[in-house]
Design a protein around this motif. Structure first.
Motif, PDB file in Angstrom:
ATOM      1  N   SER A 179      -7.116   5.271   5.831  1.00 37.76           N
ATOM      2  CA  SER A 179      -6.647   4.007   6.786  1.00 37.76           C
ATOM      3  C   SER A 179      -5.766   3.084   5.930  1.00 37.76           C
ATOM      4  CB  SER A 179      -7.812   3.152   7.633  1.00 37.76           C
ATOM      5  OG  SER A 179      -8.805   2.892   6.536  1.00 37.76           O
ATOM      6  N   PHE A 180      -6.214   2.898   4.736  1.00 42.59           N
ATOM      7  CA  PHE A 180      -5.206   2.228   3.773  1.00 42.59           C
ATOM      8  C   PHE A 180      -3.766   2.355   3.854  1.00 42.59           C
ATOM      9  CE2 PHE A 180      -3.239   2.245  -0.297  1.00 42.59           C
ATOM     10  CZ  PHE A 180      -3.160   1.033  -0.627  1.00 42.59           C
ATOM     11  N   LEU A 181      -3.399   3.811   4.180  1.00 40.39           N
ATOM     12  CA  LEU A 181      -2.374   4.209   4.303  1.00 40.39           C
ATOM     13  C   LEU A 181      -1.411   3.528   5.161  1.00 40.39           C
ATOM     14  CD1 LEU A 181      -2.658   8.095   3.258  1.00 40.39           C
ATOM     15  CD2 LEU A 181      -1.788   6.272   1.822  1.00 40.39           C
ATOM     16  N   ARG A 182      -2.090   3.235   6.338  1.00 42.53           N
ATOM     17  CA  ARG A 182      -1.300   2.604   7.285  1.00 42.53           C
ATOM     18  C   ARG A 182      -0.947   1.160   7.152  1.00 42.53           C
ATOM     19  NH1 ARG A 182      -0.670   5.523  12.002  1.00 42.53           N
ATOM     20  NH2 ARG A 182      -1.568   7.504  12.308  1.00 42.53           N
ATOM     21  N   PHE A 183      -1.790   0.349   6.316  1.00 43.60           N
ATOM     22  CA  PHE A 183      -1.882  -0.972   6.300  1.00 43.60           C
ATOM     23  C   PHE A 183      -1.054  -1.543   4.937  1.00 43.60           C
ATOM     24  CE2 PHE A 183      -5.623  -0.567   8.903  1.00 43.60           C
ATOM     25  CZ  PHE A 183      -5.197  -1.577  10.030  1.00 43.60           C
ATOM     26  N   ALA A 184      -0.801  -0.359   4.006  1.00 39.20           N
ATOM     27  CA  ALA A 184      -0.245  -0.656   2.811  1.00 39.20           C
ATOM     28  C   ALA A 184       1.086  -1.099   2.890  1.00 39.20           C
ATOM     29  CB  ALA A 184      -0.362   0.611   2.064  1.00 39.20           C
ATOM     30  N   PRO A 185       1.898  -0.595   3.914  1.00 41.02           N
ATOM     31  CA  PRO A 185       3.500  -0.947   3.887  1.00 41.02           C
ATOM     32  C   PRO A 185       3.432  -2.495   4.404  1.00 41.02           C
ATOM     33  CG  PRO A 185       3.216   1.392   5.038  1.00 41.02           C
ATOM     34  CD  PRO A 185       1.755   0.650   4.582  1.00 41.02           C
ATOM     35  N   ILE A 186       2.705  -2.786   5.367  1.00 37.20           N
ATOM     36  CA  ILE A 186       2.914  -4.269   5.802  1.00 37.20           C
ATOM     37  C   ILE A 186       2.371  -5.214   4.836  1.00 37.20           C
ATOM     38  CG2 ILE A 186       0.657  -4.415   6.979  1.00 37.20           C
ATOM     39  CD1 ILE A 186       3.867  -6.020   8.028  1.00 37.20           C
ATOM     40  N   VAL A 187       1.186  -4.911   3.980  1.00 38.12           N
ATOM     41  CA  VAL A 187       0.933  -5.729   2.808  1.00 38.12           C
ATOM     42  C   VAL A 187       1.795  -5.714   1.765  1.00 38.12           C
ATOM     43  CG1 VAL A 187      -0.856  -5.912   1.070  1.00 38.12           C
ATOM     44  CG2 VAL A 187      -1.502  -5.371   3.545  1.00 38.12           C
ATOM     45  N   SER A 188       2.460  -4.697   1.557  1.00 39.41           N
ATOM     46  CA  SER A 188       3.631  -4.488   0.478  1.00 39.41           C
ATOM     47  C   SER A 188       4.668  -5.276   1.111  1.00 39.41           C
ATOM     48  CB  SER A 188       3.966  -2.939   0.158  1.00 39.41           C
ATOM     49  OG  SER A 188       3.164  -2.211  -0.120  1.00 39.41           O
TER      50      SER A 188
END
Length: 277
Positions: free
Chosen positions: A86-95
């Motif tokens: 699930s990290f893969l879905r949130f990584a872009p917005i955090v980046s």
């Protein structure tokens, strides 16, 4: 960031690295349902950022520190990703959040809302939503009506289309929900890139849903005819082969035509607004 003479180039390099890292992890996870929106959203975010007038980077100590922490977390967390996470879905917005803080600090975050909204779209759990939204019965109803009005003898029982020589069951995977979500992704990106009127922005998702449902319903009706005529090779071609991709291309082309028409109808002030993000 403001005291470093090459801050822009450093920030650009970090942004490229984060984009590449995320796409590599998604590719390695072997989940195509996440790869396509990730590619589209990253490309759209870069497009929006590329049209921006970049002045002097100005970020305070607190914002810079938080931005570094966010990016460091992405890098550390990425090292432990071995498959789908699930990290893969949130990584872009955090980046994106971390990069925006490094670029302009807390006070200017609102100016990056388009980029952040696009990257945040990846975080939507589309797989879970598609599993929860079963429109198989609606698709079967539509396909049954198409067959009946086309002169084919068909009887419908739930999600089953009963022909004189065979029965076709409309599974959730063939209901068209995946195509609808694909078109909604394209619609969202289009609205972010080319601001329309509120009415157009509200109507376009409805048009996208209608196109996806209608095109897939025709495909299901076609497969029912081929199955009833015992043309198994043709049935498999339109079911799982290249034929299924042809219908997706048709749906995307139809949506593209609608988007082009709306863009042509947009007021000059709206287009100018989009160019001055």
């Amino acid at each position: 960031m403001k005291s470093f003479p090459d801050a822009k180039f450093l920030l650009l390099g970090v942004a490229v690295a984060l984009t590449t890292l995320h796409l590599h992890l998604v590719w390695r996870s072997e989940h195509p349902e996440l790869l396509e929106p990730s590619l589209l959203c990253w490309a759209a975010a870069w497009f929006v950022a590329g049209r921006r007038e970049w002045g002097k980077l100005d970020s305070g100590l607190a914002a810079t520190s938080l931005g570094i922490v966010a990016i460091a977390w992405i890098l550390l967390r990425s090292a432990s990703v071995t498959g789908y996470d699930s990290f893969l879905r949130f990584a872009p917005i955090v980046s994106g959040f971390g990069l925006a803080l490094l670029a302009s600090g807390f006070g200017q975050l609102k100016h990056y809302w388009r980029e952040l909204a696009i990257l945040g779209f990846i975080a939507i759990p589309t797989t879970s939503l598609m599993a929860a939204l079963d429109i198989s019965r609606l698709t079967a109803d539509f396909a049954s009506n198409l067959l009946w009005y086309g002169g084919y003898p068909v009887t419908q029982q739930g999600v089953n289309l009963i022909m004189p020589t065979g029965t076709v069951e409309v599974y959730p995977g063939c209901s068209g929900i995946s195509l609808i979500f694909q078109l909604l992704t394209l619609t969202f990106i289009f609205v972010m890139l080319f601001p329309l009127s509120r009415l157009q922005s509200a109507v376009l998702p409805i048009i996208a849903i209608s196109i996806g449902f209608f095109v897939n319903g025709i495909r299901v009706a076609l497969m029912a005819i081929l199955f009833a005529q015992a043309k198994r090779d043709a049935f498999e071609y339109w079911h799982l082969g290249t034929g299924s991709l042809i219908f997706s291309l048709i749906a995307v082309a139809l949506l593209g035509g609608v988007c082009y028409y709306l863009l042509e109808q947009a007021e000059p002030s709206d287009v100018q607004e989009g160019a001055e993000l």
